[in-house]
Design a protein around this motif. Sequence first.
Motif, PDB file in Angstrom:
ATOM      1  N   ASP A 163      32.584 -17.149 -26.337  1.00 52.00           N
ATOM      2  CA  ASP A 163      31.765 -16.360 -25.418  1.00 52.00           C
ATOM      3  C   ASP A 163      31.301 -15.058 -26.063  1.00 52.00           C
ATOM      4  O   ASP A 163      30.150 -14.639 -25.882  1.00 52.00           O
ATOM      5  N   ILE A 164      32.172 -14.419 -26.825  1.00 48.59           N
ATOM      6  CA  ILE A 164      31.801 -13.181 -27.517  1.00 48.59           C
ATOM      7  C   ILE A 164      30.712 -13.452 -28.548  1.00 48.59           C
ATOM      8  O   ILE A 164      29.734 -12.694 -28.648  1.00 48.59           O
ATOM      9  N   LEU A 165      30.853 -14.527 -29.306  1.00 45.69           N
ATOM     10  CA  LEU A 165      29.845 -14.864 -30.313  1.00 45.69           C
ATOM     11  C   LEU A 165      28.498 -15.189 -29.671  1.00 45.69           C
ATOM     12  O   LEU A 165      27.448 -14.757 -30.150  1.00 45.69           O
ATOM     13  N   GLN A 182      22.880 -13.566 -28.396  1.00 42.40           N
ATOM     14  CA  GLN A 182      21.883 -13.289 -27.364  1.00 42.40           C
ATOM     15  C   GLN A 182      21.417 -11.842 -27.424  1.00 42.40           C
ATOM     16  O   GLN A 182      20.223 -11.563 -27.291  1.00 42.40           O
ATOM     17  N   SER A 183      22.331 -10.921 -27.653  1.00 41.41           N
ATOM     18  CA  SER A 183      21.979  -9.509 -27.748  1.00 41.41           C
ATOM     19  C   SER A 183      21.081  -9.248 -28.954  1.00 41.41           C
ATOM     20  O   SER A 183      20.107  -8.487 -28.858  1.00 41.41           O
ATOM     21  N   LEU A 184      21.399  -9.866 -30.076  1.00 39.44           N
ATOM     22  CA  LEU A 184      20.536  -9.719 -31.252  1.00 39.44           C
ATOM     23  C   LEU A 184      19.148 -10.292 -30.989  1.00 39.44           C
ATOM     24  O   LEU A 184      18.141  -9.718 -31.402  1.00 39.44           O
ATOM     25  N   GLY A 185      19.103 -11.418 -30.304  1.00 34.32           N
ATOM     26  CA  GLY A 185      17.812 -12.014 -29.961  1.00 34.32           C
ATOM     27  C   GLY A 185      16.991 -11.096 -29.077  1.00 34.32           C
ATOM     28  O   GLY A 185      15.781 -10.921 -29.301  1.00 34.32           O
ATOM     29  N   ILE A 190      41.802 -18.595 -25.864  1.00 32.48           N
ATOM     30  CA  ILE A 190      41.396 -17.699 -26.954  1.00 32.48           C
ATOM     31  C   ILE A 190      40.120 -18.208 -27.612  1.00 32.48           C
ATOM     32  O   ILE A 190      39.183 -17.439 -27.861  1.00 32.48           O
ATOM     33  N   VAL A 191      40.058 -19.505 -27.880  1.00 29.05           N
ATOM     34  CA  VAL A 191      38.857 -20.077 -28.495  1.00 29.05           C
ATOM     35  C   VAL A 191      37.659 -19.899 -27.568  1.00 29.05           C
ATOM     36  O   VAL A 191      36.561 -19.532 -28.007  1.00 29.05           O
ATOM     37  N   ARG A 192      37.851 -20.123 -26.287  1.00 32.27           N
ATOM     38  CA  ARG A 192      36.765 -19.966 -25.316  1.00 32.27           C
ATOM     39  C   ARG A 192      36.280 -18.512 -25.282  1.00 32.27           C
ATOM     40  O   ARG A 192      35.079 -18.251 -25.254  1.00 32.27           O
TER      41      ARG A 192
END
Length: 56
Positions: free
Chosen positions: A37-39, A44-47, A31-33
Amino acid sequence: MNPKVKKIFLWLLVAFLIYAIIVSPDRAADIVRTVWDILVQAVQSLGRFFDVLINS
């Protein structure tokens, strides 16, 4: 919300997280992984968005 209620909810959340890690450490790590990955994908998408916006 009352600060005392917030504190109680925070302690309940911490207790639940500790319980989840103790009961199923492999699942908790997955779950943490996944959340990590989502964060990373979101940042990256915002960048990319701002890069395209600036370079247009």
